[in-house]
Motif scaffolding. Structure first.
Motif, PDB file in Angstrom:
ATOM      1  N   MET A   1      53.567  52.742  23.331  1.00  0.00           N
ATOM      2  CA  MET A   1      52.917  53.103  24.593  1.00  0.00           C
ATOM      3  C   MET A   1      53.690  54.224  25.243  1.00  0.00           C
ATOM      4  N   SER A   2      53.042  55.298  25.630  1.00  0.00           N
ATOM      5  CA  SER A   2      53.730  56.421  26.235  1.00  0.00           C
ATOM      6  C   SER A   2      54.181  56.081  27.626  1.00  0.00           C
ATOM      7  N   ALA A   3      55.234  56.796  28.077  1.00  0.00           N
ATOM      8  CA  ALA A   3      55.780  56.528  29.406  1.00  0.00           C
ATOM      9  C   ALA A   3      54.773  56.881  30.492  1.00  0.00           C
ATOM     10  N   GLU A   4      53.794  57.789  30.166  1.00  0.00           N
ATOM     11  CA  GLU A   4      52.854  58.248  31.192  1.00  0.00           C
ATOM     12  C   GLU A   4      51.640  57.342  31.319  1.00  0.00           C
ATOM     13  N   ARG A   5      51.491  56.400  30.421  1.00  0.00           N
ATOM     14  CA  ARG A   5      50.293  55.568  30.431  1.00  0.00           C
ATOM     15  C   ARG A   5      50.202  54.733  31.696  1.00  0.00           C
ATOM     16  N   ARG A   6      49.032  54.669  32.260  1.00  0.00           N
ATOM     17  CA  ARG A   6      48.790  53.823  33.429  1.00  0.00           C
ATOM     18  C   ARG A   6      48.373  52.439  32.946  1.00  0.00           C
ATOM     19  N   LEU A   7      49.162  51.446  33.315  1.00  0.00           N
ATOM     20  CA  LEU A   7      48.824  50.073  32.964  1.00  0.00           C
ATOM     21  C   LEU A   7      47.685  49.571  33.843  1.00  0.00           C
ATOM     22  N   ARG A   8      46.893  48.697  33.280  1.00  0.00           N
ATOM     23  CA  ARG A   8      45.845  47.999  34.025  1.00  0.00           C
ATOM     24  C   ARG A   8      46.269  46.531  34.100  1.00  0.00           C
ATOM     25  N   VAL A   9      46.679  46.125  35.286  1.00  0.00           N
ATOM     26  CA  VAL A   9      47.270  44.795  35.462  1.00  0.00           C
ATOM     27  C   VAL A   9      46.376  43.950  36.367  1.00  0.00           C
ATOM     28  N   LEU A  10      46.087  42.750  35.905  1.00  0.00           N
ATOM     29  CA  LEU A  10      45.342  41.774  36.700  1.00  0.00           C
ATOM     30  C   LEU A  10      46.302  40.694  37.172  1.00  0.00           C
ATOM     31  N   VAL A  11      46.367  40.466  38.479  1.00  0.00           N
ATOM     32  CA  VAL A  11      47.216  39.428  39.064  1.00  0.00           C
ATOM     33  C   VAL A  11      46.316  38.384  39.715  1.00  0.00           C
ATOM     34  N   VAL A  12      46.544  37.122  39.371  1.00  0.00           N
ATOM     35  CA  VAL A  12      45.719  36.025  39.888  1.00  0.00           C
ATOM     36  C   VAL A  12      46.574  35.142  40.770  1.00  0.00           C
ATOM     37  N   THR A  13      46.195  35.045  42.035  1.00  0.00           N
ATOM     38  CA  THR A  13      46.925  34.204  42.982  1.00  0.00           C
ATOM     39  C   THR A  13      46.012  33.937  44.175  1.00  0.00           C
ATOM     40  N   HIS A  14      46.366  32.977  44.995  1.00  0.00           N
ATOM     41  CA  HIS A  14      45.503  32.656  46.143  1.00  0.00           C
ATOM     42  C   HIS A  14      45.618  33.696  47.243  1.00  0.00           C
ATOM     43  N   VAL A  15      46.844  34.063  47.582  1.00  0.00           N
ATOM     44  CA  VAL A  15      47.115  34.924  48.729  1.00  0.00           C
ATOM     45  C   VAL A  15      48.106  36.004  48.318  1.00  0.00           C
ATOM     46  N   VAL A  16      47.888  37.228  48.792  1.00  0.00           N
ATOM     47  CA  VAL A  16      48.832  38.323  48.555  1.00  0.00           C
ATOM     48  C   VAL A  16      49.175  38.927  49.909  1.00  0.00           C
ATOM     49  N   ARG A  17      50.305  38.528  50.465  1.00  0.00           N
ATOM     50  CA  ARG A  17      50.722  39.026  51.772  1.00  0.00           C
ATOM     51  C   ARG A  17      52.209  38.752  51.958  1.00  0.00           C
ATOM     52  N   GLU A  18      52.773  39.364  53.001  1.00  0.00           N
ATOM     53  CA  GLU A  18      54.213  39.285  53.210  1.00  0.00           C
ATOM     54  C   GLU A  18      54.685  37.909  53.660  1.00  0.00           C
ATOM     55  N   ASN A  19      53.976  37.261  54.566  1.00  0.00           N
ATOM     56  CA  ASN A  19      54.470  36.020  55.168  1.00  0.00           C
ATOM     57  C   ASN A  19      54.014  34.779  54.408  1.00  0.00           C
ATOM     58  N   GLU A  91      39.415  44.436  29.782  1.00  0.00           N
ATOM     59  CA  GLU A  91      39.624  45.565  30.693  1.00  0.00           C
ATOM     60  C   GLU A  91      41.086  45.717  31.107  1.00  0.00           C
ATOM     61  N   TYR A  92      41.952  44.751  30.715  1.00  0.00           N
ATOM     62  CA  TYR A  92      43.319  44.736  31.239  1.00  0.00           C
ATOM     63  C   TYR A  92      44.362  44.720  30.129  1.00  0.00           C
ATOM     64  N   ASP A  93      45.460  45.406  30.413  1.00  0.00           N
ATOM     65  CA  ASP A  93      46.599  45.401  29.502  1.00  0.00           C
ATOM     66  C   ASP A  93      47.438  44.143  29.677  1.00  0.00           C
ATOM     67  N   VAL A  94      47.523  43.654  30.916  1.00  0.00           N
ATOM     68  CA  VAL A  94      48.333  42.479  31.224  1.00  0.00           C
ATOM     69  C   VAL A  94      47.594  41.610  32.224  1.00  0.00           C
ATOM     70  N   VAL A  95      47.553  40.316  31.959  1.00  0.00           N
ATOM     71  CA  VAL A  95      47.026  39.330  32.911  1.00  0.00           C
ATOM     72  C   VAL A  95      48.194  38.469  33.377  1.00  0.00           C
ATOM     73  N   HIS A  96      48.403  38.447  34.678  1.00  0.00           N
ATOM     74  CA  HIS A  96      49.528  37.722  35.282  1.00  0.00           C
ATOM     75  C   HIS A  96      48.956  36.616  36.169  1.00  0.00           C
ATOM     76  N   VAL A  97      49.324  35.360  35.862  1.00  0.00           N
ATOM     77  CA  VAL A  97      48.916  34.214  36.682  1.00  0.00           C
ATOM     78  C   VAL A  97      50.161  33.573  37.279  1.00  0.00           C
ATOM     79  N   ASN A  98      49.946  32.593  38.140  1.00  0.00           N
ATOM     80  CA  ASN A  98      51.049  31.920  38.825  1.00  0.00           C
ATOM     81  C   ASN A  98      50.885  30.417  38.692  1.00  0.00           C
TER      82      ASN A  98
END
Length: 398
Positions: A1-19, A91-98
Motif C-alpha cells: 500500500m502506498s504512503a499516499e493512499r487514502r484509507l476508507r475506515v468504518l468505525v462502529v460505536t454508539h456515541v462519538v464525542r469528547e465527554n 467499500e472499506y479497507d478497515v472495519v473497527h468495532v468496539n
C-alpha cells in the motif's frame, strides 16, 4: 500500500464525542484519520457537530431505539449495524468495532470493558435471586459476555485498552497473538497544572484535599472504601466527591462514619480540569475498571494517584507518581497511603511532577497514531488477500 493512499475506515460505536469514555477514544481516532487525509464513516447514534462538518466524514445514523432496557436497545443496535456492514463491507479497507456492538465480522475490535471479567472479578454485586433488578443485571452481564466472546472470535485484531483487559480477553481462550494493547490517551493541554480555585467549588483552603470522581450509582467505583479510610486519617484530610448525588447513600454513610464535615459532595462537575487543579491528590480504589480516563486526567494535572490493581490504568503507575494497592477492600492500607501522601508535602510534590511527566507519554495523538499504524498494516493485508483472490502474483512468491 502506498504512503499516499487514502484509507476508507468504518468505525462502529454508539456515541462519538469528547465527554464520553469510549466515545472520546473514537472521537480522537476519527480526528486523527481525518487529519491524515483518510475517509471516515461513523456508524453511530450521535456524532459531535465539529466532526460532522468535515467533508471527508460520513455519518450513518443508527437511531436510538425506544424499546425498554439497555439489553434490548444494544441488541437492536447490533442487528442494524450488522446488516449495514454486511451490505457495505467491500467499500472499506478497515472495519473497527468496539466490543460487542454489531453482529458482524471486524478487522479491529477495541475492548473497553469485559463483561466476563467484571462477572468473575470477585466483586460482582448482583445475584440472580436477589429480586428482579439483580436478576436483570445478571442476565444483562451474562448475555453481553456471550456476545463479546462471539465478537472477539470474529475480529482479526483485538485491541484491549489495558494489559488488565488483555488478560481478561485471553482468559476467554482467545489467541494472544491477535491482541495489541493500546492505552487510552489524555489531553495534556486541557488537563494541565495551574492555580487552585477552591473558593469556586466551595472547598476549604487550609486542608489536604483528595479528589474522588465517578458514577456514584455504581458500587464498583468504591467510594465507600474512601469514606471508611478517611475516618482513619487525620482531620486535616478532606475529600471532594464529583458525581451525581441523586438517590445516593453516600452522604448518609459519611454522617454515620463521623466524617460528613470532611466530605464535600459536589454533584456533577462540568469543569473537571479546574476541580483537579484545586485538589492535592486523586484517590480511586475502583473494584473493577478497564482503563479509566479520569485517572489519566489526574496524572496529567500533576496529582499523585492512590489507586488499586483492580482499576484499569493502575498498570501505568509506578512508585514515583502514585500508590497502587493490591486490594480495593484494604481500607487500612488505603488510609496509610493517604496519610503518607498527605503528611509529606515534598513527597506529594515530587509525585505530582512525575505524574505529569508520565501523562506526556500517554497523549491522545500517541494513542491515535498507534491505531492508524494498525489500520495501515491491516489494509496491506487486505490488499494482499484481494490480489491472491484475483490470481495476481505477489512479490516474493512464485
Amino acid at each position: 500500500m502506498s504512503a499516499e493512499r487514502r484509507l476508507r475506515v468504518l468505525v462502529v460505536t454508539h456515541v462519538v464525542r469528547e465527554n464520553d469514555g469510549q466515545g472520546r477514544v473514537n472521537y480522537e481516532i476519527a480526528r486523527a484519520l481525518l487529519a491524515a487525509g483518510h475517509q471516515v464513516t461513523l456508524l453511530a447514534s450521535m456524532v459531535a457537530p465539529e466532526l460532522l462538518a468535515h467533508p471527508a466524514l460520513r455519518h450513518v445514523e443508527i437511531p436510538v431505539s425506544r424499546v425498554p432496557s439497555r439489553l434490548l436497545q444494544y441488541q437492536l443496535f447490533a442487528l442494524r449495524t450488522g446488516a449495514w456492514i454486511r451490505a457495505h463491507r467491500e467499500e472499506y479497507d478497515v472495519v473497527h468495532v468496539n466490543g460487542f456492538i454489531s453482529w458482524a465480522r471486524a478487522d479491529v475490535n477495541a475492548v473497553h470493558f469485559v463483561h466476563d471479567g467484571w462477572y468473575r472479578c470477585g466483586f460482582y454485586p448482583y445475584r440472580f435471586f436477589d429480586g428482579w433488578y439483580g436478576a436483570y443485571q445478571v442476565i444483562y452481564t451474562r448475555v453481553n459476555a456471550w456476545c463479546e466472546r462471539w465478537a472477539f472470535r470474529r475480529s482479526r485484531v483485538i485491541v484491549p485498552v489495558s494489559h488488565k483487559v488483555g488478560e481478561e480477553v485471553r482468559a476467554l481462550g482467545l489467541d494472544a497473538s491477535a491482541l495489541r494493547v493500546i492505552h487510552n490517551g489524555v489531553d495534556t493541554d486541557q488537563f494541565a497544572p495551574g492555580p487552585s480555585e477552591r473558593e469556586r467549588f466551595g472547598l476549604p483552603r487550609d486542608v489536604f484535599m483528595l479528589l474522588f470522581a465517578g458514577d456514584l450509582r455504581l458500587s464498583r467505583k468504591n467510594l465507600d472504601a474512601v469514606l471508611r479510610a478517611l475516618a482513619l486519617t487525620p482531620p486535616h484530610v478532606h475529600v471532594a466527591v464529583a458525581g451525581g448525588l441523586r438517590n445516593s447513600t453516600y452522604p448518609a454513610l459519611a454522617r454515620e462514619l463521623g466524617v460528613a464535615d470532611r466530605v464535600h459532595f459536589l454533584d456533577f462537575v462540568t469543569d473537571m480540569p479546574a476541580l483537579m487543579r484545586s485538589t492535592d491528590a486523586f484517590v480511586f480504589p475502583s473494584r473493577y475498571e478497564a482503563m479509566s480516563l479520569v485517572l489519566l486526567e489526574a496524572l496529567s494535572v500533576g496529582l499523585p494517584v492512590i489507586t488499586v490493581a483492580t482499576a484499569g490504568g493502575s498498570e501505568v503507575i509506578d512508585s514515583r507518581c502514585g500508590v497502587v494497592l493490591d486490594s480495593p477492600e484494604d481500607t487500612p492500607g488505603l488510609a496509610r497511603a493517604i496519610e503518607r501522601v498527605a503528611g509529606n508535602a515534598q513527597y506529594a510534590r515530587e509525585m505530582g511532577q512525575a505524574a505529569r511527566e508520565l501523562a506526556r507519554t500517554l497523549t491522545w495523538p500517541t494513542m491515535a497514531e498507534r491505531y492508524l499504524s494498525l489500520y495501515e498494516e491491516l489494509a496491506r493485508g487486505n490488499d494482499a488477500v484481494r490480489l491472491e483472490l484475483a490470481g495476481e502474483v505477489l512479490p516474493g512468491r512464485s
